[in-house]
Every structure is written in C-alpha cells, then in structure tokens.
Design a protein around this motif. Structure first.
Motif, PDB file in Angstrom:
ATOM      1  N   SER A 141       0.825  -1.204   0.000  1.00  0.00           N
ATOM      2  CA  SER A 141       0.000   0.000   0.000  1.00  0.00           C
ATOM      3  C   SER A 141       0.857   1.251   0.000  1.00  0.00           C
ATOM      4  N   ILE A 142       0.233   2.384  -0.454  1.00  0.00           N
ATOM      5  CA  ILE A 142       0.905   3.682  -0.426  1.00  0.00           C
ATOM      6  C   ILE A 142       0.397   4.532   0.736  1.00  0.00           C
ATOM      7  N   ARG A 143      -0.341   3.944   1.663  1.00  0.00           N
ATOM      8  CA  ARG A 143      -0.844   4.693   2.824  1.00  0.00           C
ATOM      9  C   ARG A 143       0.332   5.221   3.650  1.00  0.00           C
ATOM     10  N   THR A 144       0.175   6.431   4.162  1.00  0.00           N
ATOM     11  CA  THR A 144       1.228   7.006   4.993  1.00  0.00           C
ATOM     12  C   THR A 144       1.084   6.533   6.441  1.00  0.00           C
ATOM     13  N   GLU A 145       2.132   6.759   7.201  1.00  0.00           N
ATOM     14  CA  GLU A 145       2.097   6.400   8.617  1.00  0.00           C
ATOM     15  C   GLU A 145       1.012   7.178   9.353  1.00  0.00           C
ATOM     16  N   MET A 146       0.838   8.456   9.009  1.00  0.00           N
ATOM     17  CA  MET A 146      -0.201   9.270   9.619  1.00  0.00           C
ATOM     18  C   MET A 146      -1.595   8.739   9.262  1.00  0.00           C
ATOM     19  N   ALA A 147      -1.754   8.273   8.032  1.00  0.00           N
ATOM     20  CA  ALA A 147      -3.045   7.726   7.610  1.00  0.00           C
ATOM     21  C   ALA A 147      -3.387   6.479   8.417  1.00  0.00           C
ATOM     22  N   LEU A 148      -2.382   5.617   8.668  1.00  0.00           N
ATOM     23  CA  LEU A 148      -2.629   4.406   9.444  1.00  0.00           C
ATOM     24  C   LEU A 148      -3.030   4.739  10.871  1.00  0.00           C
ATOM     25  N   SER A 149      -2.311   5.660  11.503  1.00  0.00           N
ATOM     26  CA  SER A 149      -2.621   5.984  12.899  1.00  0.00           C
ATOM     27  C   SER A 149      -3.988   6.656  13.017  1.00  0.00           C
ATOM     28  N   SER A 150      -4.355   7.476  12.036  1.00  0.00           N
ATOM     29  CA  SER A 150      -5.667   8.122  12.067  1.00  0.00           C
ATOM     30  C   SER A 150      -6.783   7.091  11.896  1.00  0.00           C
ATOM     31  N   ARG A 151      -6.581   6.159  10.976  1.00  0.00           N
ATOM     32  CA  ARG A 151      -7.583   5.109  10.767  1.00  0.00           C
ATOM     33  C   ARG A 151      -7.694   4.222  11.996  1.00  0.00           C
ATOM     34  N   TRP A 152      -6.569   3.908  12.608  1.00  0.00           N
ATOM     35  CA  TRP A 152      -6.584   3.087  13.822  1.00  0.00           C
ATOM     36  C   TRP A 152      -7.362   3.772  14.935  1.00  0.00           C
ATOM     37  N   LYS A 153      -7.163   5.074  15.080  1.00  0.00           N
ATOM     38  CA  LYS A 153      -7.854   5.818  16.132  1.00  0.00           C
ATOM     39  C   LYS A 153      -9.366   5.785  15.908  1.00  0.00           C
ATOM     40  N   LEU A 154      -9.790   5.905  14.645  1.00  0.00           N
ATOM     41  CA  LEU A 154     -11.221   5.878  14.325  1.00  0.00           C
ATOM     42  C   LEU A 154     -11.823   4.497  14.600  1.00  0.00           C
ATOM     43  N   LEU A 155     -11.163   3.449  14.108  1.00  0.00           N
ATOM     44  CA  LEU A 155     -11.684   2.094  14.320  1.00  0.00           C
ATOM     45  C   LEU A 155     -11.611   1.686  15.785  1.00  0.00           C
ATOM     46  N   ASN A 156     -10.620   2.204  16.489  1.00  0.00           N
ATOM     47  CA  ASN A 156     -10.460   1.847  17.892  1.00  0.00           C
ATOM     48  C   ASN A 156     -11.681   2.251  18.714  1.00  0.00           C
ATOM     49  N   LYS A 157     -12.288   3.407  18.376  1.00  0.00           N
ATOM     50  CA  LYS A 157     -13.495   3.835  19.079  1.00  0.00           C
ATOM     51  C   LYS A 157     -14.651   2.878  18.805  1.00  0.00           C
ATOM     52  N   GLU A 158     -14.787   2.458  17.535  1.00  0.00           N
ATOM     53  CA  GLU A 158     -15.867   1.540  17.182  1.00  0.00           C
ATOM     54  C   GLU A 158     -15.682   0.182  17.876  1.00  0.00           C
ATOM     55  N   LEU A 159     -14.457  -0.315  17.887  1.00  0.00           N
ATOM     56  CA  LEU A 159     -14.199  -1.611  18.531  1.00  0.00           C
ATOM     57  C   LEU A 159     -14.396  -1.525  20.042  1.00  0.00           C
ATOM     58  N   GLY A 160     -14.015  -0.391  20.632  1.00  0.00           N
ATOM     59  CA  GLY A 160     -14.244  -0.217  22.070  1.00  0.00           C
ATOM     60  C   GLY A 160     -15.724  -0.191  22.402  1.00  0.00           C
ATOM     61  N   LYS A 161     -16.516   0.501  21.579  1.00  0.00           N
ATOM     62  CA  LYS A 161     -17.969   0.518  21.772  1.00  0.00           C
ATOM     63  C   LYS A 161     -18.552  -0.890  21.630  1.00  0.00           C
ATOM     64  N   TRP A 162     -18.042  -1.653  20.672  1.00  0.00           N
ATOM     65  CA  TRP A 162     -18.548  -3.016  20.465  1.00  0.00           C
ATOM     66  C   TRP A 162     -18.203  -3.918  21.648  1.00  0.00           C
ATOM     67  N   ARG A 163     -16.997  -3.752  22.190  1.00  0.00           N
ATOM     68  CA  ARG A 163     -16.628  -4.522  23.391  1.00  0.00           C
ATOM     69  C   ARG A 163     -17.585  -4.211  24.532  1.00  0.00           C
ATOM     70  N   ASN A 164     -17.893  -2.935  24.746  1.00  0.00           N
ATOM     71  CA  ASN A 164     -18.813  -2.550  25.818  1.00  0.00           C
ATOM     72  C   ASN A 164     -20.229  -3.075  25.557  1.00  0.00           C
TER      73      ASN A 164
END
Length: 273
Positions: free
Chosen positions: A55-78
């Motif tokens: 992929s050509i995704r940047t490091e900043m793009a990965l961390s931003s996407r991780w932060k967004l998905l992390n909220k969804e996964l945390g909500k799903w765990r709860n």
C-alpha cells in the motif's frame, strides 16, 4: 501532510484487517512491544502494513484510521459486555449479537450498527479489548479490588500518551443507584427484544394466512374456469345434435353424422366415469 483520503482513497475491509494484524504483531510483541516509543512503533506498523498489501498509505493515515476504528471496537466490546450480562437461559449466540447491536446503536456518537467483525476477530483476545464483566465494583477501604477498564501501554493513543486522571471515590449509594439504572436498561432491552419477537411471529402468521387466501383464490379460479369450459363444450354439443341436415349434401350429412356419434360417445363414457 496529505490526508488518508487524498493518499489512498476510501479504506477497504482488507486494509482494515491488515492494519489491525500489523498493530497486533508489532505492539504485542513479547520482547519489544512494551518498550517501543510511539513513533518507532507506528513506523514498524507502517512497514509491516505496506509489506502485507504493497500500500501507499502514509504512517499518519494508518494511525488516524486506527484511532477511528479503535473507538468503534471499544464501543462493540462494551456492547457485548452488556449483552452477555443480560443474556437469559435458553438464548443463544444470535440473541447475544442482536442485543449487542442494540446496545451499540444506543451508545450514540457513531454508526448505528457494528460492521467491523473481521477486525474484531483479530483483536478480541488482546487485553485492550477483552470482555470483562462489569457491575458494582467490590470495594475494600474505598479502594476498588478490580477495574474493568484495561489498557495496553503504550497503546492508549496512536500518537501520544496522556497520564491517567485520578478517579475520586464515590459513595456506595451512588454506585448502587447506577447499578439499579443499568438493571432497568437491561429490562427495557429485554422487553424490546420480546416485542420484536412477537411482531415477527405476528408477521409470519399474517403472511401464512395471506398465502392460504391466495391458494384458495387460485383453486376457485381453476374450478370456475373448468366449469366455463364444460359449459362451452355442452353448448357446442347441443348445437351439433340439433343441426338440421335435411338440406345438406350427402357428404355433409355424413360429416355431421360422425360428429353426433362422437358426442354420444363422450356422453356415454362420461356417465360411466
């Protein structure tokens, strides 16, 4: 720096899975995972991610996407935690997922339904996302014996770490009231699920009755059509039997004689059957 959308477009499910697989492999490494700095950690995650997908995704793009998905996964765990606490005897995994989806939607601040199940399968065994039963915490000398919120240092944030805020102790009566409110919400959820099941049963029953009425109408139409055909046949046979052949030629008389004989045969065999 260009945004993730500008660099690589919309994220696909395959990219999300690869992102979390890379995150798990790097951040949960038993030797170096807990000692890496954030910049170095995301540099390694980016390298492994690009190696997986090219992929050509940047490091900043990965961390931003991780932060967004992390909220969804945390909500799903709860949501799963609440659903498992509310599950009743006789209910199965499907019932648990339905309840969890309802809790997920009720939490607000995001999507109404959880869809990242493949990412969840990757991270569900990580300590950050493990489902720990919640409830009134056991308190000894105003010090909780356990805390349901667990974090994987240095994984609390993809870009920075913040010191945990002090948690003031609460009176026991406030915790009991909160637990009572949670029980009320659980009861409302159960009532809603029961209403959904009832409505589904009524809809199925209504559809069956409608199908039965359609079959009855079709059978009535077939019978009516058959009677109309029989009446039409009787009318034609009566005309054949009443045909005046006195003015016809010998050949034509022979034709109508044979037609009358066919009519008589049908009448005779019809009576016998």
């Amino acid at each position: 720096m260009a945004s993730s959308v500008e660099v690589g477009g919309s994220w696909s499910t395959q990219e999300d899975i690869a992102l979390y697989q890379s995150w798990v492999n790097v951040s949960h490494d038993p030797i170096t995972g807990s000692e890496m700095k954030f910049h170095h950690m995301w540099s390694k995650i980016h390298g492994e991610f690009c190696q997986r997908l090219g992929s050509i995704r940047t490091e900043m793009a990965l961390s931003s996407r991780w932060k967004l998905l992390n909220k969804e996964l945390g909500k799903w765990r709860n949501a799963l935690t609440k659903a498992r606490e509310n599950i009743r005897s006789g209910q199965n995994f499907t019932d648990e997922i339905i309840q969890a989806q309802m809790w997920f939607g009720a939490m607000g601040q995001g999507k109404k339904s959880f869809v990242h199940f493949q990412c969840w399968e990757v991270v569900k065994d990580c300590s950050r996302f493990k489902i720990i039963p919640t409830g009134p915490p056991v308190v000894l000398n105003e010090t909780p014996l356990h805390d349901s919120t667990s974090t994987d240092s240095p994984l609390d944030s993809p870009m920075e770490m913040e010191p945990p805020l002090p948690r003031p102790s609460r009176p026991i009566r406030r915790k009991a009231a909160k637990a009572k409110r949670g029980g009320t919400s659980n009861n409302e959820c159960v009532q809603l699920l029961e209403q959904i099941a009832k409505n589904t049963s009524l809809r199925i029953e209504r559809d069956l009755k409608r199908d039965e009425m359609d079959v009855a109408r079709e059978e009535a139409f077939v019978i009516q059509k058959q009677k109309a055909q029989e009446k039409d046949m009787d009318d034609r046979e009566m005309k054949i039997m009443a045909m005046d052949t006195s003015h016809m030629s010998p050949e034509t008389k022979v034709y109508w004689k044979l037609r009358r004989r066919d009519v008589m045969r049908r009448k005779i065999f019809g009576r016998r059957t």
